[in-house]
Design a protein around this motif. Structure first.
Motif, PDB file in Angstrom:
ATOM      1  N   GLU A 130       0.832  -1.213   0.000  1.00 44.14           N
ATOM      2  CA  GLU A 130       0.000   0.000   0.000  1.00 44.14           C
ATOM      3  C   GLU A 130       0.864   1.258   0.000  1.00 44.14           C
ATOM      4  O   GLU A 130       0.567   2.234  -0.692  1.00 44.14           O
ATOM      5  N   LYS A 131       1.932   1.238   0.798  1.00 46.22           N
ATOM      6  CA  LYS A 131       2.841   2.381   0.819  1.00 46.22           C
ATOM      7  C   LYS A 131       3.491   2.575  -0.553  1.00 46.22           C
ATOM      8  O   LYS A 131       3.615   3.709  -1.037  1.00 46.22           O
ATOM      9  N   ALA A 132       3.902   1.484  -1.195  1.00 44.28           N
ATOM     10  CA  ALA A 132       4.505   1.568  -2.533  1.00 44.28           C
ATOM     11  C   ALA A 132       3.483   2.081  -3.547  1.00 44.28           C
ATOM     12  O   ALA A 132       3.813   2.929  -4.387  1.00 44.28           O
ATOM     13  N   ARG A 133       2.240   1.608  -3.476  1.00 47.51           N
ATOM     14  CA  ARG A 133       1.179   2.088  -4.381  1.00 47.51           C
ATOM     15  C   ARG A 133       0.925   3.582  -4.195  1.00 47.51           C
ATOM     16  O   ARG A 133       0.764   4.325  -5.157  1.00 47.51           O
ATOM     17  N   ALA A 134       0.885   4.012  -2.942  1.00 49.05           N
ATOM     18  CA  ALA A 134       0.660   5.436  -2.662  1.00 49.05           C
ATOM     19  C   ALA A 134       1.795   6.278  -3.243  1.00 49.05           C
ATOM     20  O   ALA A 134       1.556   7.347  -3.815  1.00 49.05           O
ATOM     21  N   GLU A 135       3.030   5.807  -3.113  1.00 51.18           N
ATOM     22  CA  GLU A 135       4.178   6.522  -3.694  1.00 51.18           C
ATOM     23  C   GLU A 135       4.049   6.579  -5.208  1.00 51.18           C
ATOM     24  O   GLU A 135       4.318   7.601  -5.828  1.00 51.18           O
ATOM     25  N   LEU A 136       3.634   5.466  -5.805  1.00 56.47           N
ATOM     26  CA  LEU A 136       3.506   5.384  -7.254  1.00 56.47           C
ATOM     27  C   LEU A 136       2.414   6.318  -7.761  1.00 56.47           C
ATOM     28  O   LEU A 136       2.593   7.016  -8.764  1.00 56.47           O
ATOM     29  N   LYS A 141       8.756  13.560  -7.207  1.00 57.99           N
ATOM     30  CA  LYS A 141      10.152  13.323  -7.576  1.00 57.99           C
ATOM     31  C   LYS A 141      10.757  12.245  -6.679  1.00 57.99           C
ATOM     32  O   LYS A 141      10.657  12.315  -5.464  1.00 57.99           O
ATOM     33  N   GLY A 142      11.381  11.248  -7.299  1.00 55.77           N
ATOM     34  CA  GLY A 142      12.031  10.169  -6.565  1.00 55.77           C
ATOM     35  C   GLY A 142      11.099   9.047  -6.141  1.00 55.77           C
ATOM     36  O   GLY A 142      11.487   8.178  -5.363  1.00 55.77           O
ATOM     37  N   HIS A 143       9.857   9.049  -6.647  1.00 55.81           N
ATOM     38  CA  HIS A 143       8.895   8.032  -6.207  1.00 55.81           C
ATOM     39  C   HIS A 143       9.295   6.618  -6.610  1.00 55.81           C
ATOM     40  O   HIS A 143       9.005   5.674  -5.887  1.00 55.81           O
ATOM     41  N   GLU A 144       9.983   6.462  -7.745  1.00 60.47           N
ATOM     42  CA  GLU A 144      10.402   5.120  -8.160  1.00 60.47           C
ATOM     43  C   GLU A 144      11.359   4.511  -7.132  1.00 60.47           C
ATOM     44  O   GLU A 144      11.244   3.346  -6.762  1.00 60.47           O
ATOM     45  N   GLU A 145      12.295   5.324  -6.664  1.00 61.03           N
ATOM     46  CA  GLU A 145      13.265   4.848  -5.677  1.00 61.03           C
ATOM     47  C   GLU A 145      12.582   4.484  -4.362  1.00 61.03           C
ATOM     48  O   GLU A 145      12.905   3.484  -3.737  1.00 61.03           O
ATOM     49  N   MET A 149      12.344   0.896  -2.552  1.00 67.01           N
ATOM     50  CA  MET A 149      12.779   0.755  -1.162  1.00 67.01           C
ATOM     51  C   MET A 149      11.775  -0.080  -0.360  1.00 67.01           C
ATOM     52  O   MET A 149      12.168  -0.942   0.434  1.00 67.01           O
ATOM     53  N   HIS A 150      10.471   0.132  -0.573  1.00 68.10           N
ATOM     54  CA  HIS A 150       9.454  -0.646   0.141  1.00 68.10           C
ATOM     55  C   HIS A 150       9.523  -2.124  -0.250  1.00 68.10           C
ATOM     56  O   HIS A 150       9.413  -3.006   0.598  1.00 68.10           O
ATOM     57  N   VAL A 151       9.722  -2.388  -1.534  1.00 66.00           N
ATOM     58  CA  VAL A 151       9.812  -3.771  -2.010  1.00 66.00           C
ATOM     59  C   VAL A 151      11.073  -4.438  -1.468  1.00 66.00           C
ATOM     60  O   VAL A 151      11.030  -5.567  -0.973  1.00 66.00           O
TER      61      VAL A 151
END
Length: 160
Positions: A130-136, A141-145, A149-151
């Motif tokens: 969920e945290k990774a989805r929210a970032e995506l 800027k820097g959301h891919e990194e 990081m969550h994965v």
């Protein structure tokens, strides 16, 4: 795991070295090694030594967990419950996190995973996703990194 593995090791050592029929166990072990082992081209190792070596690998998990979660001596860490009104330091470098600091939540999860605390880690993967989805979705800027990081945090905990 440590208790059952230790009990098994103690039983094997007792049976091999103390019991009158220990020679039968050793003979059965050698026969099994020579007939069924994929390593039969190697000399048959001592059952006692092999069991003790395999038992000692339990401590690799402990060493990995401590290297993931224990702050380096140079780090100052606040162990109080952080709230929004204060500036608490809950991110710190560890032996395995020299460049990207570890945080209390990730350290808790690796410790809980190692100690078999399923009620603590049960929904951790879903939370990280969920945290990774929210970032995506935020696509800042820097959301891919940050997604990676969550994965990777979940992958590292899989080793514990």
């Amino acid at each position: 795991n440590y208790a059952s593995d230790s009990a098994f090791l103690g039983t094997v050592l007792h049976d091999v070295h103390v019991c009158d029929d220990g020679y039968e166990l050793v003979a059965a072990w050698r026969s099994l090694w020579m007939s069924k082992s994929v390593f039969k081209f190697l000399p048959c190792p001592s059952l006692s030594v092999l069991c003790a070596l395999i038992w000692s690998t339990n401590f690799f998990q402990l060493a990995y967990t401590l290297a993931e979660s224990w702050p380096l001596p140079s780090e100052e860490v606040d162990y109080e419950v952080a709230n929004t009104g204060n500036d608490y330091n809950t991110r710190y470098r560890t032996l395995l996190h020299q460049h990207e600091p570890q945080n209390h939540g990730a350290a808790l999860m690796i410790l809980a995973e190692t100690n078999g605390m399923e009620t603590v880690v049960r929904e951790d993967l879903a939370y990280a996703l969920e945290k990774a989805r929210a970032e995506l979705e935020a696509a800042t800027k820097g959301h891919e990194e940050r997604c990676l990081m969550h994965v990777m945090s979940q992958v590292r905990r899989g080793f514990a």
